[in-house]
Write an enzyme that holds these catalytic residues in place. Structure first.
Site, mmCIF file in Angstrom:
data_model
loop_
_atom_site.group_PDB
_atom_site.id
_atom_site.type_symbol
_atom_site.label_atom_id
_atom_site.label_comp_id
_atom_site.label_asym_id
_atom_site.label_seq_id
_atom_site.Cartn_x
_atom_site.Cartn_y
_atom_site.Cartn_z
ATOM 1 N N TYR A 24 -29.891 104.379 17.283
ATOM 2 C CA TYR A 24 -29.829 103.663 16.005
ATOM 3 C C TYR A 24 -31.108 102.855 15.845
ATOM 4 O O TYR A 24 -31.099 101.652 15.652
ATOM 5 C CB TYR A 24 -28.578 102.775 15.974
ATOM 6 N N GLN A 27 -35.052 105.988 12.703
ATOM 7 C CA GLN A 27 -34.419 107.143 12.060
ATOM 8 C C GLN A 27 -32.902 107.100 12.142
ATOM 9 O O GLN A 27 -32.212 107.493 11.198
ATOM 10 C CB GLN A 27 -34.939 108.451 12.690
ATOM 11 N N GLU A 83 -39.434 110.379 24.674
ATOM 12 C CA GLU A 83 -39.632 110.334 26.128
ATOM 13 C C GLU A 83 -38.325 110.080 26.875
ATOM 14 O O GLU A 83 -38.237 110.322 28.068
ATOM 15 C CB GLU A 83 -40.719 109.316 26.503
ATOM 16 N N HIS A 107 -37.765 115.780 15.568
ATOM 17 C CA HIS A 107 -39.116 116.090 16.059
ATOM 18 C C HIS A 107 -38.916 117.194 17.102
ATOM 19 O O HIS A 107 -37.949 117.159 17.865
ATOM 20 C CB HIS A 107 -39.743 114.829 16.666
ATOM 21 N N GLY A 133 -38.045 105.456 8.937
ATOM 22 C CA GLY A 133 -36.640 105.245 8.619
ATOM 23 C C GLY A 133 -36.397 104.323 7.434
ATOM 24 O O GLY A 133 -35.575 104.621 6.569
ATOM 25 N N ASP A 190 -47.945 117.584 14.452
ATOM 26 C CA ASP A 190 -47.608 116.157 14.512
ATOM 27 C C ASP A 190 -48.434 115.464 15.600
ATOM 28 O O ASP A 190 -49.042 114.424 15.363
ATOM 29 C CB ASP A 190 -46.108 116.015 14.792
ATOM 30 N N GLU A 230 -60.789 96.519 4.929
ATOM 31 C CA GLU A 230 -60.941 97.299 3.698
ATOM 32 C C GLU A 230 -60.419 98.729 3.820
ATOM 33 O O GLU A 230 -60.390 99.477 2.840
ATOM 34 C CB GLU A 230 -62.412 97.281 3.238
HETATM 35 P P1 NAD Z 1 -36.697 104.326 17.765
HETATM 36 O O1 NAD Z 1 -37.517 103.967 18.939
HETATM 37 O O2 NAD Z 1 -36.885 103.579 16.502
HETATM 38 O O3 NAD Z 1 -35.142 104.226 18.095
HETATM 39 C C1 NAD Z 1 -34.590 104.789 19.215
HETATM 40 C C2 NAD Z 1 -33.118 104.416 19.342
HETATM 41 O O4 NAD Z 1 -32.618 105.032 20.511
HETATM 42 C C3 NAD Z 1 -32.877 102.925 19.489
HETATM 43 O O5 NAD Z 1 -31.684 102.578 18.785
HETATM 44 C C4 NAD Z 1 -32.614 102.758 20.944
HETATM 45 O O6 NAD Z 1 -31.744 101.693 21.230
HETATM 46 C C5 NAD Z 1 -31.952 104.069 21.299
HETATM 47 N N1 NAD Z 1 -32.169 104.404 22.709
HETATM 48 C C6 NAD Z 1 -33.301 104.217 23.423
HETATM 49 N N2 NAD Z 1 -33.126 104.631 24.684
HETATM 50 C C7 NAD Z 1 -31.855 105.087 24.749
HETATM 51 C C8 NAD Z 1 -31.072 105.608 25.786
HETATM 52 N N3 NAD Z 1 -31.581 105.744 27.015
HETATM 53 N N4 NAD Z 1 -29.787 105.977 25.503
HETATM 54 C C9 NAD Z 1 -29.275 105.827 24.249
HETATM 55 N N5 NAD Z 1 -29.983 105.315 23.235
HETATM 56 C C10 NAD Z 1 -31.237 104.947 23.487
HETATM 57 O O7 NAD Z 1 -36.907 105.898 17.537
HETATM 58 P P2 NAD Z 1 -37.239 106.642 16.179
HETATM 59 O O8 NAD Z 1 -38.617 106.269 15.747
HETATM 60 O O9 NAD Z 1 -36.107 106.493 15.253
HETATM 61 O O10 NAD Z 1 -37.335 108.151 16.690
HETATM 62 C C11 NAD Z 1 -36.201 108.961 16.868
HETATM 63 C C12 NAD Z 1 -36.606 110.397 16.658
HETATM 64 O O11 NAD Z 1 -37.050 110.547 15.303
HETATM 65 C C13 NAD Z 1 -37.771 110.851 17.530
HETATM 66 O O12 NAD Z 1 -37.558 112.199 17.866
HETATM 67 C C14 NAD Z 1 -38.970 110.733 16.613
HETATM 68 O O13 NAD Z 1 -40.017 111.588 16.972
HETATM 69 C C15 NAD Z 1 -38.343 111.142 15.298
HETATM 70 N N6 NAD Z 1 -39.025 110.684 14.085
HETATM 71 C C16 NAD Z 1 -39.370 109.386 13.931
HETATM 72 C C17 NAD Z 1 -39.982 108.974 12.763
HETATM 73 C C18 NAD Z 1 -40.351 107.528 12.541
HETATM 74 O O14 NAD Z 1 -40.993 107.233 11.548
HETATM 75 N N7 NAD Z 1 -39.959 106.590 13.370
HETATM 76 C C19 NAD Z 1 -40.257 109.907 11.730
HETATM 77 C C20 NAD Z 1 -39.848 111.235 11.906
HETATM 78 C C21 NAD Z 1 -39.242 111.603 13.085
HETATM 79 MG MG MG Z 2 -46.017 112.437 12.704
#
Ligand code: NAD
Ligand code: MG
Length: 339
Positions: A24, A27, A83, A107, A133, A190, A230
């Protein structure tokens, strides 16, 4: 390139199924809330000690431990940091990946580089919003949406695309457009974009410009304004109307310097190095290095991060931004207490 919209989506494919959103963060927050508001049966999977639990419950979402959420769901959307995804998958999700289930990502990293290997009788797909998100949520809330990428990795039931399209529509993507791609293309472009251009290329360019000016005796404050501050104006123009619109807006002197001097800084040699980065992405060498770094506790990551925070451009920037009151307050993209 194929583009799909709401009218192409069969919402029935998703509305008779339960979705588990695992994580949570940026995304997870956006997708879970949009799914709920689209009438989809959604549950959020979180660690027992997750600080996000209260936020998700406050939003009216049902929260369960990851393993239980995955077990109850037909489609599991993995939205934990890339990761950590292989570990979360192996420990809490894998046991629920029985025939007929759907595993989804935003992703392609874990699947494309084989860090997660779902069974062959599980459908594997990707729905990736092309925006952070908070934008995925706010655009949905105002009746619009953020474009999404859709890809299918394996399709034992023959309906992974249909389900992915319904999911994309349920989070608002079908209002803006859903573009079909592959796990390989999404993942490799990406990584290349963020390394060579958006994050790596840009910060290195800014620092090199700042250092060149300050080493030649110019005031760091002036160097900061010209090489970092800028940037926003230029990027806003590029974002709105491409390179031509940016050039239309700047002075003729700036445009002549741009067109004749830019290619002196970024040239064939730079492109040769970019191709070398791309080769490391394509071979999986970068991905393996990053996962190794994580297993080792991220020593190099932390070291580089600390060095960068101590760079003079960051110190002078902190002072100068105090002269810019409009940067404070509620309009910030990043509030470290919240996101
Ligand atoms: P984030 O770091 O914002 O959130 C990760 C969530 O996972 C957090 O709620 C965290 O508490 C939870 N988490 C972390 N470790 C955990 C564990 N061991 N067990 C259970 N929950 C755990 O991540 P994000 O940016 O939302 O990215 C999520 C996916 O979306 C990734 O695959 C990323 O590449 C993809 N994505 C992200 C974006 C972006 O703008 N952030 C855009 C497109 C795609
Ligand atoms: Mg990207």
């Amino acid at each position: 390139m194929k583009v799909y919209y709401d009218r192409d989506a069969n919402m029935g494919a998703l509305s008779e199924r339960r979705v588990a959103v695992v994580g949570y963060g940026s995304q997870g927050f956006a997708q879970a809330n949009n799914l709920k508001d689209s009438g989809i049966d959604v549950v959020v999977g979180l660690r027992g000690d997750s600080p996000s639990r209260a936020k998700a419950e406050l939003a009216g979402l049902r929260v369960l431990p990851v393993a239980q959420a995955a077990a109850e769901a037909d489609l599991v959307m993995m939205l934990v940091p890339d990761e950590h995804a292989p570990d979360v998958y192996a420990r809490h999700v894998a046991e629920s990946m029985t025939p007929g289930k759907y595993l989804s990502f935003s992703h392609g990293f874990s699947i494309h580089y084989d860090f997660i290997r779902p069974p062959e009788d599980v459908s594997v797909l990707m729905v990736a919003p092309k925006g952070p998100g908070h934008l995925v949520r706010s655009e949905y809330a105002r009746g619009a949406g953020v474009p999404c990428l859709l890809a299918v990795h394996q399709d034992p039931a023959g309906d992974a695309r249909e389900l992915g399209l319904a999911y994309a529509a349920a989070i608002g993507g079908g209002r803006a457009g859903v573009i079909e791609t592959t796990f390989r293309e999404e993942t490799e472009t990406d990584l290349f974009g963020e390394q060579a251009v958006l994050c790596g290329g840009l910060t290195a360019l800014i620092k090199a410009g700042f250092e060149t000016l300050t080493e030649a005796g110019y005031a760091p404050e002036m160097a900061y304004f010209e090489c970092l501050h800028e940037m926003k104006l230029i990027v806003d123009l590029l974002y709105e109307g491409g390179i031509s619109e940016m050039r239309y807006s700047i002075s003729n002197t700036a445009q002549y310097g741009d067109m004749t001097r830019g290619p002196v800084v970024v040239n064939e040699e730079t492109k040769r190095r970019m191709r070398a980065l791309l080769a490391e992405i394509q071979s999986g060498a970068f991905a393996r290095e990053w996962m190794r770094e994580n297993r080792a506790g991220k020593p190099r990551f932390r070291d580089l991060e600390r060095q960068s925070e101590d760079h003079p451009i960051e110190q002078v920037g902190r002072n100068l931004r105090e002269m810019m009151p409009w940067l404070g307050g509620g309009g910030r993209l990043v509030d470290r207490a919240k996101n």
